[in-house]
Motif scaffolding. Sequence first.
Motif, mmCIF file in Angstrom:
data_model
loop_
_atom_site.group_PDB
_atom_site.id
_atom_site.type_symbol
_atom_site.label_atom_id
_atom_site.label_comp_id
_atom_site.label_asym_id
_atom_site.label_seq_id
_atom_site.Cartn_x
_atom_site.Cartn_y
_atom_site.Cartn_z
ATOM 1 N N GLY A 1 7.349 4.286 6.237
ATOM 2 C CA GLY A 1 7.182 2.881 5.912
ATOM 3 C C GLY A 1 7.233 2.641 4.419
ATOM 4 O O GLY A 1 7.801 3.433 3.650
ATOM 5 N N CYS A 2 6.619 1.541 4.000
ATOM 6 C CA CYS A 2 6.651 1.113 2.598
ATOM 7 C C CYS A 2 5.220 0.882 2.127
ATOM 8 O O CYS A 2 4.415 0.260 2.839
ATOM 9 C CB CYS A 2 7.478 -0.169 2.462
ATOM 10 N N ALA A 3 4.906 1.382 0.948
ATOM 11 C CA ALA A 3 3.575 1.202 0.364
ATOM 12 C C ALA A 3 3.734 0.647 -1.043
ATOM 13 O O ALA A 3 4.596 1.096 -1.806
ATOM 14 C CB ALA A 3 2.807 2.520 0.332
ATOM 15 N N GLY B 1 -6.379 3.376 -12.409
ATOM 16 C CA GLY B 1 -5.328 4.137 -11.757
ATOM 17 C C GLY B 1 -4.603 3.302 -10.720
ATOM 18 O O GLY B 1 -4.827 2.089 -10.584
ATOM 19 N N PRO B 2 -3.718 3.925 -9.929
ATOM 20 C CA PRO B 2 -2.958 3.181 -8.920
ATOM 21 C C PRO B 2 -3.874 2.657 -7.811
ATOM 22 O O PRO B 2 -4.719 3.380 -7.281
ATOM 23 C CB PRO B 2 -1.970 4.217 -8.379
ATOM 24 N N LEU B 3 -3.688 1.397 -7.459
ATOM 25 C CA LEU B 3 -4.467 0.753 -6.403
ATOM 26 C C LEU B 3 -3.510 0.344 -5.293
ATOM 27 O O LEU B 3 -2.542 -0.395 -5.532
ATOM 28 C CB LEU B 3 -5.196 -0.471 -6.952
ATOM 29 N N LEU B 4 -3.752 0.837 -4.078
ATOM 30 C CA LEU B 4 -2.910 0.485 -2.937
ATOM 31 C C LEU B 4 -3.136 -0.980 -2.582
ATOM 32 O O LEU B 4 -4.251 -1.397 -2.254
ATOM 33 C CB LEU B 4 -3.236 1.383 -1.742
ATOM 34 N N LEU B 5 -2.063 -1.768 -2.631
ATOM 35 C CA LEU B 5 -2.154 -3.185 -2.288
ATOM 36 C C LEU B 5 -1.886 -3.428 -0.816
ATOM 37 O O LEU B 5 -2.590 -4.198 -0.160
ATOM 38 C CB LEU B 5 -1.164 -4.000 -3.133
ATOM 39 N N VAL B 6 -0.844 -2.773 -0.289
ATOM 40 C CA VAL B 6 -0.471 -3.046 1.094
ATOM 41 C C VAL B 6 0.450 -1.938 1.586
ATOM 42 O O VAL B 6 1.147 -1.286 0.794
ATOM 43 C CB VAL B 6 0.229 -4.423 1.208
ATOM 44 N N GLU B 7 0.445 -1.716 2.882
ATOM 45 C CA GLU B 7 1.383 -0.824 3.551
ATOM 46 C C GLU B 7 2.043 -1.586 4.685
ATOM 47 O O GLU B 7 1.419 -2.453 5.317
ATOM 48 C CB GLU B 7 0.679 0.419 4.101
ATOM 49 N N GLY B 8 3.294 -1.266 4.949
ATOM 50 C CA GLY B 8 4.017 -1.925 6.027
ATOM 51 C C GLY B 8 5.140 -1.053 6.528
ATOM 52 O O GLY B 8 5.448 -0.003 5.949
ATOM 53 N N ASP B 9 5.761 -1.501 7.619
ATOM 54 C CA ASP B 9 6.879 -0.734 8.168
ATOM 55 C C ASP B 9 8.065 -0.722 7.214
ATOM 56 O O ASP B 9 8.844 0.235 7.193
ATOM 57 C CB ASP B 9 7.300 -1.316 9.517
ATOM 58 N N LEU C 1 9.758 -3.092 3.421
ATOM 59 C CA LEU C 1 9.400 -3.984 2.317
ATOM 60 C C LEU C 1 9.186 -5.425 2.784
ATOM 61 O O LEU C 1 8.218 -6.065 2.346
ATOM 62 C CB LEU C 1 10.467 -3.915 1.224
ATOM 63 N N PRO C 2 10.038 -5.991 3.656
ATOM 64 C CA PRO C 2 9.749 -7.360 4.120
ATOM 65 C C PRO C 2 8.378 -7.485 4.779
ATOM 66 O O PRO C 2 7.679 -8.490 4.579
ATOM 67 C CB PRO C 2 10.885 -7.643 5.107
ATOM 68 N N ALA C 3 7.968 -6.466 5.558
ATOM 69 C CA ALA C 3 6.647 -6.527 6.183
ATOM 70 C C ALA C 3 5.546 -6.476 5.130
ATOM 71 O O ALA C 3 4.528 -7.182 5.239
ATOM 72 C CB ALA C 3 6.492 -5.382 7.179
ATOM 73 N N ALA C 4 5.738 -5.654 4.094
ATOM 74 C CA ALA C 4 4.738 -5.583 3.030
ATOM 75 C C ALA C 4 4.663 -6.901 2.264
ATOM 76 O O ALA C 4 3.575 -7.383 1.926
ATOM 77 C CB ALA C 4 5.075 -4.432 2.082
ATOM 78 N N LEU C 5 5.817 -7.518 2.014
ATOM 79 C CA LEU C 5 5.811 -8.807 1.322
ATOM 80 C C LEU C 5 5.158 -9.889 2.177
ATOM 81 O O LEU C 5 4.442 -10.763 1.661
ATOM 82 C CB LEU C 5 7.243 -9.207 0.962
ATOM 83 N N ALA C 6 5.398 -9.828 3.479
ATOM 84 C CA ALA C 6 4.770 -10.812 4.361
ATOM 85 C C ALA C 6 3.257 -10.659 4.352
ATOM 86 O O ALA C 6 2.517 -11.660 4.367
ATOM 87 C CB ALA C 6 5.320 -10.658 5.777
ATOM 88 N N ALA C 7 2.784 -9.415 4.313
ATOM 89 C CA ALA C 7 1.337 -9.203 4.270
ATOM 90 C C ALA C 7 0.739 -9.731 2.973
ATOM 91 O O ALA C 7 -0.430 -10.135 2.938
ATOM 92 C CB ALA C 7 1.029 -7.718 4.436
ATOM 93 N N LEU C 8 1.538 -9.732 1.906
ATOM 94 C CA LEU C 8 1.075 -10.267 0.624
ATOM 95 C C LEU C 8 1.411 -11.751 0.471
ATOM 96 O O LEU C 8 1.223 -12.314 -0.615
ATOM 97 C CB LEU C 8 1.713 -9.478 -0.527
ATOM 98 N N ARG C 9 1.960 -12.351 1.546
ATOM 99 C CA ARG C 9 2.342 -13.766 1.549
ATOM 100 C C ARG C 9 3.398 -14.063 0.495
ATOM 101 O O ARG C 9 3.369 -15.092 -0.182
ATOM 102 C CB ARG C 9 1.119 -14.657 1.334
#
Length: 652
Positions: free
Chosen positions: A622-624, A632-640, A642-650
């Motif tokens: 998937g995409c993270a 340090g690095p902070l995980l914002l979102v994971e998705g199947d 990039l479009p799914a990750a962007l959708a989760a971030l609205r």
Amino acid sequence: MIGVTTVACPDCDGTTFRLDPCRCTRYGNRLLADGGNDDGPACGAGGHREPYRACGLCRGTGTVAVACHRCGRRGRRRAQLVLTVANLDTGAVASHEIVPDDLDPRPCPAGGWAVELTPRVRELAAEAGVAAGVDSLTVRLPAAWRPDLPAAERHDLAARALAEAARPAWRVLVGRSAAPPPVDPMRRLARLCGVADLLLLDLVVEARRHGGGLRWSLRYEVPGSPVPDGPPESCFADLTAGLAGTDVADALAGLGERGRDAPARMLSPDPLRPLIPATTDVAEFARRVRADCTASGAQAVWRDGRWWHTALRCGEPVETLVEQPTGQVVRRTRVPLRRAAEPPDPPWLGEPVPWRSCPDCRPARPSALTCTTCGGTRRVHLAALITLTDLRHRVVHLTWRVGTPEAVPAVSVRPGGRAVVRLPGRYRLGAWAAVFGVRPEDLAEADGGHDLPPDVREGYVALPWAGADPVGEQVRAVGPALPAARLLVTAVRPDPPPLAELLRLALGLDLALVVNVLDLRRHPAAPMRAHGVLWSVELRPPAAPVHHDDLPCRASLETAVAHCLDGLDVALPETVPEDPGVAVPVPRSDARPLPPDPVPGLRRLAGQHAGRPLSVRFSRAGCAVYRHDDDGPLLLVEGDDLPAALAALRLA
């Protein structure tokens, strides 16, 4: 992952370190030693002398403990070799795993036994649809191996041979469905000559004696450059092969180092002089160079629209004293090469560039470190000669002279009170980009392709004190050791494959594609710092974490993709598991369509987090998306994807 056969590292016998002869044994128990160099012992190949009693490395014992780099200080080596061929056009990936039990040795004509793997690589290339030449690949078995040995003993010997051959353990050939067209030697030579005339450089074709034959090389030089002491890094068996393996970028590489001691002279090009293309019979030309060869070799120099032929001869010996880390001093004698006849000066060379002695060099106290002010030349030039070109037909020559009075507006003040000013348009290399039809971020140094610093590109200068010379500071900023005071800048837009092709390749190889991006377009103005959108692209193991220093540094996405592709031969073997007990993955993939273009989504994501670096990792899982904060690095979102990750971030 499933385990794999390992063997004790033969270099360190499994101890993770070696006891090597100390460097002092090259020269014996003497403070002042004769001869020798850093590449081998002074007392003859493979020989060692009595250790130096006052040695600063071994304390007179004659041996030093060094970490074993062959096994990565693990004491074991993996007896596994994975061959992979990947098609950049279709995404197809074919692989084959080789373990000790799979070897099928055949007797060698010269004696012994070996396994020929070249046919297997060709089969993989055909399976992946890659049209590319395949280098020979052979695994030689130890001399003790015989087919009548017990199975366990044959297995052990085969494992040792495979561990020795598996460097690297994963060999990847990335190619395309159609082979590139062959290089026409005559057209390539004409192209190299044309660029030399355009940039006011010499094109040097050199044949140098090596063993019992000649080694050929082609390179650009500034007029007056001395003949290099050692053979070039890239040399070829004949001129035709040299032309096939040397394009304009290859010939420009190393120009700065070769021209470090060349005399700097002003340029006075004739704008009305036509550039006449060279028409050279390559075979006849090669015969002429061979005929000129002495015991050292010969050169042909293209200068001012014609060839100048000369033999190479040995010059007067030069003796130097070099301090060693052992505390000894080695007296070395170097015999430089020189041209038997120097070509006449071209008409576009003018008066010498003025210079002054370097204020930071101390001839009475020489240092092993290169001076950062003058680059070791002990001269500071009072002018910089700038050449911008598209490497085709257009070129602009600029001269920046120290002490030229210019009206410069102040744009900001740096911490500490240093004023930042901006020079007029002729000192802003980014402003010249429009003349060549490219973006300012497409400008790069011709030698190596490095991005220009943003302050140099945009003409910003931080004055060290009130009343300082802004042009002089700009000349100092472009480099302490330009070849003959010249800076060559290419104005060519990179044309790499789209990022989606690289993403498809990463997924086919079962790797992670990490894209780092930083949007500084709306960041508070900082003239001396980078601005715009910065990128970097890397291939990594799928489970590799995102690090705090995964920060973008390239001025354009095209440059970042091109840099990633150029470094695949180094980056891909580095994705192999460090633990030799873990098997190397064997990736396979059918041809697949291109994934959706991720660039618009990446730009939208970076714009939403302007001023903060982001790392986006694509893999089969998937995409993270990670944001780099102070902790340090902070995980914002994971998705199947990039479009799914962007959708989760609205942001969809």
